[in-house]
Structure formats: structure tokens, C-alpha cells
Scaffold this active site. Structure first.
Site, PDB file in Angstrom:
ATOM      1  N   GLY A  51       0.816  -1.207   0.000  1.00 21.30           N
ATOM      2  CA  GLY A  51       0.000   0.000   0.000  1.00 21.30           C
ATOM      3  C   GLY A  51       0.850   1.256   0.000  1.00 21.30           C
ATOM      4  O   GLY A  51       1.976   1.271  -0.486  1.00 21.30           O
ATOM      5  N   CYS A  52       0.304   2.306   0.560  1.00 27.35           N
ATOM      6  CA  CYS A  52       0.950   3.614   0.603  1.00 27.35           C
ATOM      7  C   CYS A  52       2.365   3.535   1.151  1.00 27.35           C
ATOM      8  O   CYS A  52       2.571   3.090   2.276  1.00 27.35           O
ATOM      9  CB  CYS A  52       0.103   4.550   1.461  1.00 27.35           C
ATOM     10  SG  CYS A  52       0.970   5.974   2.098  1.00 27.35           S
ATOM     11  N   PHE A  53       3.359   3.957   0.357  1.00 27.29           N
ATOM     12  CA  PHE A  53       4.733   3.853   0.859  1.00 27.29           C
ATOM     13  C   PHE A  53       5.020   4.820   1.995  1.00 27.29           C
ATOM     14  O   PHE A  53       5.951   4.608   2.768  1.00 27.29           O
ATOM     15  CB  PHE A  53       5.787   3.938  -0.242  1.00 27.29           C
ATOM     16  CG  PHE A  53       5.700   5.082  -1.229  1.00 27.29           C
ATOM     17  CD1 PHE A  53       5.011   6.251  -0.971  1.00 27.29           C
ATOM     18  CD2 PHE A  53       6.348   4.966  -2.455  1.00 27.29           C
ATOM     19  CE1 PHE A  53       4.965   7.293  -1.886  1.00 27.29           C
ATOM     20  CE2 PHE A  53       6.318   5.996  -3.382  1.00 27.29           C
ATOM     21  CZ  PHE A  53       5.623   7.160  -3.097  1.00 27.29           C
TER      22      PHE A  53
END
EC number: 1.8.4.11
Length: 220
Positions: A51-53
Site C-alpha cells: 500500500g501507501c509507501f
């Protein structure tokens, strides 16, 4: 602000990726030999996508033995991908992190446990409000020992926790492309961002509650 921010969640819900399974590019990459990276000043590197880094970077940087986590892109073949290309699904890359860690302090196995313990590995091409193949879950391996560790943990979690529902990809590491500078340490540098407030910080806090024994002293 992220393209997949809370403010435009409805838009991305309707525009979620149509291709829900492994792509042809995934299948080709799975057949490649992994690339083994060299240690830098005693620190080895591991690569994960979940997901979102921004979120993933913050999780790993809270862990003992991790020097730093760097946000970037991996899992595809396009060279020098940009955030705009990846975010709009123009590549097969996923948002990923490179984790620089001291193997004398934390093992690769424990990093894999951190990886699985800080996400929902059963949501295909999605993590929280972020949807699309660029947010899929991937554990990258650099050698056969790492591959076995990942596969053994998946088998164990499928049996004890997830009832064979894990959809995380296990891919041979090929190349990591570092993201643009403003993405690095984004959570730390932008604590008032609505996405950070609503998604990243709660995700980090859930991880901290689950794995207090792995946290750096200043991360409690």
C-alpha cells in the site's frame, strides 16, 4: 497531497483496477532469477510493498535494527517511473520501500513478520483507502532462503489466521527505483496532512500496539 487521499476516496473506489489478478508482466517476472543486493556499511536491504509507501516507510523506521526505509517503486519493468505514472496505474510498479537493516539486530524473518503484521494481506490490489495494482502487497526475495522464509510464513498465517486468504505476491527482486524527494519521510515531515492523520498514523499505531517488543526506544 496523495492522489488517493481521503478527500477523493469515492473517486478511487469507482476507478479501482479492473485487472484483479496477476498481470502477464507479473507472471514473467516470477520466472526471473532474483537480484542479490550487497550490504552497505553492514546494512542489508529488503524490499516490500503493502500500500501507501508513506505508511510502510514509517512502520519499518520504527523497528529496532532498521537504519532507514526509503520510498520508491518496484515490481514492474518500466525504467525511471514517476509518481504520476505509478499512481495512475501507467506501470506495473507498486509503491514499495527499501529497508536498510542490521542483520545482527533484526532478522529477515522478523522483517517479513513486520510486513505481514502491519497490513491486511487479504485485500487484493488494495490497502485501506488506496486501490489499484500500484497498492498491491508484494514480498520480494533476493535468494532461495528468503523465498522459503516468506512462503513458510504465508503458509503458517494462512493456516492460523487468514484461512488461506492471503493474496500477497512473492516475487524475485529485480530493481528498486527511489521515489521523488518529497515522498521521503513524508509522515514525519507532514504530520498535519489529512491522509497522514486519517490513515498513516492509525496504521502505524496499530502496528506498534501489536509488536511493542520490536520497536525502537523512541518509537514507543
Amino acid at each position: 497531497m496523495r492522489l488517493c487521499s481521503l478527500l477523493i476516496l469515492t473517486f478511487f473506489t469507482t476507478m479501482s483496477c479492473k485487472n484483479t489478478g496477476p498481470s502477464a508482466e507479473d507472471q514473467k517476472m516470477a520466472q526471473l532469477d532474483p537480484v542479490q543486493t550487497e550490504a552497505v556499511d553492514g546494512y542489508e536491504r529488503a524490499y516490500f510493498a503493502s500500500g501507501c509507501f508513506w505508511c510502510v516507510e514509517a512502520v519499518f523506521e520504527s523497528v529496532k535494527g532498521v537504519k532507514e526505509a526509503v520510498s520508491g517503486y518496484s515490481g514492474g519493468t518500466i525504467k525511471n517511473p514517476t509518481y504520476k505514472q505509478v499512481s495512475y496505474g501507467k506501470t506495473n510498479h507498486a509503491e514499495a520501500v527499501a529497508v536498510f537493516y542490521d542483520p545482527k539486530v533484526i532478522s529477515f524473518r522478523n522483517l517479513v513478520l513486520v510486513f505481514f503484521g502491519s497490513q491486511d494481506p487479504t485485500t487484493l490490489n488494495r490497502q485501506g483507502p488506496d486501490r489499484g495494482r500500484q497498492y498491491r502487497s508484494i514480498a520480494f526475495y533476493q535468494n532461495s532462503d528468503q523465498k522459503k522464509i516468506i512462503e513458510d510464513i504465508i503458509a503458517e498465517l494462512n493456516e492460523t489466521v487468514y484461512d488461506d486468504q492471503i493474496v500477497t505476491q512473492v516475487l524475485p527482486f529485480q530493481k528498486f527505483w527511489q521515489a521523488e524527494g518529497y515522498h521521503q519521510n513524508y509522515e514525519r515531515n507532514n504530520p498535519k496532512d489529512p491522509y497522514i492523520q486519517g490513515v498513516s498514523i492509525p496504521r502505524l499505531n496499530r502496528f506498534k500496539k501489536q509488536f511493542p517488543e520490536l520497536l525502537k526506544d523512541n518509537a514507543h
